[in-house]
Structures are given as structure tokens and as C-alpha cells.
Design an enzyme around this catalytic site. Structure first.
Site: not given
Length: 310
Positions: A88, A236
Site C-alpha cells: 500500500c 493511490c
């Protein structure tokens, strides 16, 4: 009464919940083996911290682990309301900023162990964080999928730490006042990919859908639908890495050149890459801010101590 100590931050609007204490001992193996133990034996701890009433579908959890390599600053396992993430980007930025807030690291470059490999993260003097991500690549170009109500949709399949289906030509208005429609469209695309057996390498599930549009303040604006059907408030990190891999494969972005990626809410990451054979090594730079420090309580008499599962 079980307790879990957490530190919450957000990166470009996307929250990260860093778990500091309270999870079970997962042993001394690498992050992938510890993730497997957590998933198979102690998943109720993930559910307690991610699901309502203590969490929500936007949160990404980051379990702080002692690293295997003594030269590493931290190990981490990422998860959300539906399960586990390999890597992530925004969460790594949040992790590093949180460790700095706690006084555990100083300005400089730090090795972070993740379930999909080691990454380097640099804490800068201005408190921004650069993440040198795992190798990224485009797996397939111009893949067609038949989508109910929308017909044929064409996109690229790429790995940036998670699997993405990236769509440039989608006919949708990528704007913050169109979130319901964007979510419905992206979710329908994801369901179609699954139904038609379109996957990443080795049959791995494509669980992120990424739509792109032009932007006046950046090179591109995106809408990213995450596995739990929540949209990413940040640009993101792994999705931007996947985008960089596609741009590099198409010869549209040279090594070292900066790419400014905006999110659906206007926050930005600055990205670049190094070429490494058939892969690219993306670097993503962003900022994270602390939002809360708390202790979660799981009372044995609470019927929702381990989360609300619908």
C-alpha cells in the site's frame, strides 16, 4: 477485555490506521508468512480494527511488525475491511510519517519490509515521504471485457504492488460530484473481469479498478475503486505505480521524469521511475498527517467486539 493501540493518519485524504500494540504474536518469519498466520489464525483482530463499529470501509490498516532484517526500520502488514493487501503506497507514506511522529525514525532513507518485498522510504526535511516501491510492470495491454450496460471496455492489466485494471477510454465524468456513478461503473467492470476469468499473472485477482481523466493541476486525475468498494481519496500509490509502468511500456514517460498524479479529491502524488529490465521501479512522493491516537476496546460482552459482518 482486549485492547489495541492505534495511530491514525491520512495521506492525501486516505486514512491509514497503524496498529502499534495488541495484536497476537505472529512469530519471526518474513512479512508474507506472518500475514498468512494473521489471516488464518487471528483474522478477527483485523475485523475488529477495520469493520464497524470501530472502523469503516475507507480505512487501510497497517500492522507494525519487528523486521527480519536488523537494518530495516520496520515491517508492515496491510489490510482493509475485506482482507489483506500486498503493498500500500499511501499506507507506507502514512507508516513512515507516523514513525517519525512517534520519534522512532529520523530524516533519511529507511528499509521497510512488506509481504511482497522490501521497499525504501525516505523521510524528507519537509516531512514529505518518498516510497521506492516494489517492481511494477504491465502484464497485458488493451484487454477487452464485456461489461453489462456499458458494452466493451478496454483497459490495461498492471501490477504496482496490487493488481489493477486501468481504463483511459471509459466515457465517465471523473469528478467528485459523480462518485456514485463512478463507483457503479468501476464495480460493474470488476464483476465482469471476475465473471470472464480475466486476471493478473498466475490467476491472481484484479481487485482495483482505475479510471483516468485530464486535469488542469496535474498530468492526470484518477478514480480508484478499492477491493471493499470504497474509492481511494488519495491518488493511490500502487495505482500510480501501475500507471507509471504502463506509461513506461508505451514510451510516454522517460526514466527520471516526474509525473504528477491527482486524486478524485485533488490531492497529489509526484511519481517517477527507474528502468530495471522488464520492470520499472517507481518512486511515489506524498505527505501524511496525524489525525488520532487511540486505544480500541474489545469487550467480551460486546456482540460486535470483533466487527459487524454483513
Amino acid at each position: 477485555m482486549k485492547t489495541v493501540k492505534i495511530l491514525d493518519s491520512h495521506t492525501g485524504g486516505e486514512p491509514t490506521r497503524l496498529v502499534l500494540e495488541g495484536f497476537p504474536d505472529l512469530g519471526t518469519g518474513d512479512m508474507e508468512s506472518r500475514r498468512k498466520i494473521l489471516s488464518e489464525q487471528y483474522d478477527h483482530f483485523r475485523r475488529a480494527t477495520m469493520l464497524e463499529p470501530r472502523g469503516n470501509d475507507v480505512l487501510v490498516g497497517a500492522l507494525l511488525c519487528k523486521p527480519v532484517n536488523p537494518k530495516a526500520s520496520a515491517g508492515v502488514i496491510f489490510f482493509n475491511n475485506t482482507g489483506y493487501l500486498g503493498m500500500c503506497g499511501h499506507g507506507t507514506i502514512g507508516l513512515v510519517a507516523s514513525l517519525a511522529h512517534l520519534g522512532k525514525i529520523q530524516v533519511g532513507t529507511h528499509l521497510i519490509e512488506t509481504p511482497v518485498g522490501d521497499v525504501e522510504a525516505t523521510l524528507h526535511e519537509d516531512h514529505s515521504v518518498s516510497v521506492r516501491n516494489v517492481p511494477a510492470y504491465r502484464y497485458k495491454k488493451a484487454v477487452e471485457v464485456d461489461v453489462e450496460k456499458y458494452g466493451k471496455v478496454t483497459g490495461d492489466i498492471a501490477w504496482g504492488g496490487n493488481w489493477f485494471f486501468l481504463i483511459n477510454d471509459h466515457g465517465q465524468r471523473v469528478a467528485s460530484d459523480n462518485l456514485d456513478q463512478l463507483t457503479e461503473y468501476a464495480w460493474t467492470v470488476r464483476q465482469a473481469l471476475t465473471a470472464q476469468g480475466i486476471t493478473g499473472k498466475d490467476g491472481q485477482e484484479i481487485d482495483h479498478i482505475e479510471l483516468f481523466a485530464s486535469d488542469t493541476e496535474a498530468d492526470s486525475k484518477n478514480f480508484v475503486l478499492c477491493p471493499g468498494k470504497a474509492y481511494d481519496r488519495s491518488p493511490c500509490g500502487t495505482g500510480t505505480s501501475a500507471k507509471i509502468a504502463c506509461l513506461a511500456a508505451d514510451g510516454k514517460l522517460e526514466p527520471g521524469k516526474l509525473w504528477k498524479q491527482a486524486s478524485i479529491i485533488g490531492s497529489q502524488f509526484i511519481a517517477s521511475y527507474e528502468q530495471a529490465g522488464e520492470y520499472v521501479i517507481p518512486t511515489i512522493r506524498g505527505e501524511a498527517y496525524m489525525s488520532a491516537e487511540a486505544t480500541l476496546f474489545m469487550d467480551e460482552n460486546d456482540p460486535f467486539a470483533w466487527g459487524i459482518q454483513l
